[in-house]
Design a protein around this motif. Structure first.
Motif, PDB file in Angstrom:
ATOM      1  N   ASP A  16       1.179  68.406  22.501  1.00 25.16           N
ATOM      2  CA  ASP A  16       1.610  67.945  23.818  1.00 25.16           C
ATOM      3  C   ASP A  16       2.600  66.792  23.700  1.00 25.16           C
ATOM      4  O   ASP A  16       3.563  66.705  24.477  1.00 25.16           O
ATOM      5  CB  ASP A  16       0.391  67.517  24.631  1.00 25.16           C
ATOM      6  N   GLN A  17       2.386  65.922  22.731  1.00 21.16           N
ATOM      7  CA  GLN A  17       3.339  64.831  22.507  1.00 21.16           C
ATOM      8  C   GLN A  17       4.689  65.371  22.038  1.00 21.16           C
ATOM      9  O   GLN A  17       5.747  64.880  22.446  1.00 21.16           O
ATOM     10  CB  GLN A  17       2.781  63.850  21.482  1.00 21.16           C
ATOM     11  N   LEU A  18       4.648  66.398  21.205  1.00 20.85           N
ATOM     12  CA  LEU A  18       5.895  67.040  20.780  1.00 20.85           C
ATOM     13  C   LEU A  18       6.607  67.680  21.962  1.00 20.85           C
ATOM     14  O   LEU A  18       7.839  67.622  22.069  1.00 20.85           O
ATOM     15  CB  LEU A  18       5.587  68.083  19.704  1.00 20.85           C
ATOM     16  N   ARG A  19       5.850  68.284  22.870  1.00 20.87           N
ATOM     17  CA  ARG A  19       6.443  68.890  24.066  1.00 20.87           C
ATOM     18  C   ARG A  19       7.133  67.840  24.934  1.00 20.87           C
ATOM     19  O   ARG A  19       8.214  68.088  25.487  1.00 20.87           O
ATOM     20  CB  ARG A  19       5.358  69.600  24.872  1.00 20.87           C
ATOM     21  N   GLN A  20       6.536  66.674  25.050  1.00 23.84           N
ATOM     22  CA  GLN A  20       7.111  65.626  25.883  1.00 23.84           C
ATOM     23  C   GLN A  20       8.430  65.102  25.326  1.00 23.84           C
ATOM     24  O   GLN A  20       9.263  64.594  26.087  1.00 23.84           O
ATOM     25  CB  GLN A  20       6.111  64.475  26.026  1.00 23.84           C
ATOM     26  N   HIS A  21       8.629  65.219  24.020  1.00 32.06           N
ATOM     27  CA  HIS A  21       9.867  64.737  23.406  1.00 32.06           C
ATOM     28  C   HIS A  21      10.946  65.817  23.350  1.00 32.06           C
ATOM     29  O   HIS A  21      12.038  65.562  22.832  1.00 32.06           O
ATOM     30  CB  HIS A  21       9.592  64.220  21.989  1.00 32.06           C
ATOM     31  N   CYS A  22      10.654  67.016  23.856  1.00 33.78           N
ATOM     32  CA  CYS A  22      11.652  68.079  23.901  1.00 33.78           C
ATOM     33  C   CYS A  22      12.518  67.884  25.141  1.00 33.78           C
ATOM     34  O   CYS A  22      12.000  67.834  26.264  1.00 33.78           O
ATOM     35  CB  CYS A  22      10.983  69.451  23.921  1.00 33.78           C
ATOM     36  N   ILE A  23      13.806  67.780  24.938  1.00 27.26           N
ATOM     37  CA  ILE A  23      14.719  67.476  26.038  1.00 27.26           C
ATOM     38  C   ILE A  23      15.221  68.751  26.703  1.00 27.26           C
ATOM     39  O   ILE A  23      15.217  68.879  27.921  1.00 27.26           O
ATOM     40  CB  ILE A  23      15.903  66.630  25.528  1.00 27.26           C
ATOM     41  N   SER A  24      15.665  69.714  25.918  1.00 33.44           N
ATOM     42  CA  SER A  24      16.242  70.945  26.454  1.00 33.44           C
ATOM     43  C   SER A  24      15.289  72.111  26.240  1.00 33.44           C
ATOM     44  O   SER A  24      14.296  72.013  25.506  1.00 33.44           O
ATOM     45  CB  SER A  24      17.591  71.236  25.778  1.00 33.44           C
ATOM     46  N   ALA A  25      15.616  73.237  26.896  1.00 32.83           N
ATOM     47  CA  ALA A  25      14.774  74.429  26.773  1.00 32.83           C
ATOM     48  C   ALA A  25      14.830  75.018  25.370  1.00 32.83           C
ATOM     49  O   ALA A  25      13.868  75.636  24.908  1.00 32.83           O
ATOM     50  CB  ALA A  25      15.205  75.479  27.797  1.00 32.83           C
ATOM     51  N   SER A  26      15.951  74.833  24.679  1.00 36.43           N
ATOM     52  CA  SER A  26      16.065  75.369  23.318  1.00 36.43           C
ATOM     53  C   SER A  26      15.098  74.692  22.358  1.00 36.43           C
ATOM     54  O   SER A  26      14.693  75.282  21.357  1.00 36.43           O
ATOM     55  CB  SER A  26      17.500  75.207  22.815  1.00 36.43           C
TER      56      SER A  26
END
Length: 329
Positions: free
Chosen positions: A195-205
């Motif tokens: 979930d922390q990794l998901r929060q640091h994802c900026i774009s859909a790619s």
């Protein structure tokens, strides 16, 4: 003077000097950059050995209280000895992101040179998920760029191990298997880092990791086996699997409809009914059409209509009649 004597000290007294914490602290607290460079050159040439694997953990634990320059000098010596990452990872649970920046930075640079493995991920995911701690996220984000599919398979394995698909007919696992699972990070720790990794994802790619087939199944399996509190806490993470399912449903419906049509056509062709069906369709179409009229009939009809038209008769002229009894003298 001490730096010039070090090679002789470590060669003549290896049992006492190798891995000695006090001696190493004395060295790194007195050397400058040029002297450190000379020590590293001698280590690379094989003329000097200052560290050993057995005492590396105790040495790293003691160095956490040293000054920043002293710690960086120690890590330069560790890099020069070319120790594998497995000899350094046992110190990882003791390191705090805000208190031990020197050690975590050097370990992160070592992880950058490695490929993701089950053992490495087990050490990383076992760390507590604390706000502001970007150590695990930085390593996972870097591996996503280079080894996305391999990383996704490993993370899915951790999730499926902690959230297995239960079956009423399934036998209980042995104690050896349970002990092996207990060495893995907990399911909540894995979900927290994901979930922390998901929060640091900026774009859909950058979310392509979660769209992998193995990750989708693992997230769905973890969601089904989680408690209500975990589902609420990681609702945004589990929503990534739900969105993928909604996108796949219309595609599956169109695929099944196409397959149904193809199957019906194939059955008709195999039984000989396909040709009959096509001929019936043609017959119906021909019946609906108006029959074509021939040119000869059209001309005859027109001539008959012309004959039926009666020409108006011309009025006859009347002759003049002389008046009766008129005298013609």
């Amino acid at each position: 003077m001490l730096c010039y004597l070090l090679p002789d000290v470590y060669i003549e007294f290896p049992n006492v000097a190798l891995g000695n914490v006090q001696l190493l602290h004395l060295v790194v607290s007195t050397v400058d950059s040029l002297q450190l460079q000379d020590l590293i050159c001698q280590i690379l040439q094989g003329h000097l050995k200052m560290l050993k694997k057995d005492s590396l953990f105790s040495l790293l634990s003691a160095s956490l209280n040293w000054e920043t320059f002293e710690q960086y000098c120690l890590w330069q010596l560790i890099f020069a000895h070319d120790f594998p990452i497995e000899n350094v990872l046992p110190i990882l649970p003791k390191l705090q992101f805000h208190d031990h920046a020197e050690a975590l930075t050097c370990i992160l640079l070592m992880l950058k040179k490695e490929k993701p493995t089950q053992e490495l991920l087990k050490q990383l995911l076992a760390r507590q998920n604390i706000d502001g701690d970007h150590f695990v996220v930085a390593a996972l984000r870097y591996w996503c760029r280079e080894y996305e599919e391999q990383l996704g398979d490993l993370l899915a394995t951790f999730l499926c191990t902690r959230y297995p698909a239960t079956s009423p007919n399934k036998r209980k696992r042995s104690n050896a298997r349970n002990n092996q699972i207990s060495s893995f990070p907990t399911g909540e720790q894995v979900l927290g880092h994901l979930d922390q990794l998901r929060q640091h994802c900026i774009s859909a790619s950058e979310l392509q990791l979660y769209q992998l087939e193995g990750m989708q199944k693992a997230l769905q399996q973890a969601q089904a086996a989680s408690s209500d509190s975990l589902r609420k806490s990681y609702g945004d993470l589990f929503a990534l699997a739900e969105v993928s399912d909604e996108q796949e449903q219309p595609q599956l419906q169109s695929i099944t409809s196409k397959r149904h049509v193809q199957a019906s056509l194939s059955t008709l062709s195999n039984k000989g009914g396909f040709r009959r069906a096509v001929s019936n369709i043609k017959d119906r179409a021909s019946l609906k059409r108006a029959p074509p009229r021939e040119k000869n009939t059209e001309s005859s009809d027109q001539s008959s209509e012309d004959e039926e038209v009666v020409k108006p008769k011309q009025a006859k002229r009347r002759k003049k009649v002389n008046a009766v009894g008129s005298d013609s003298d």
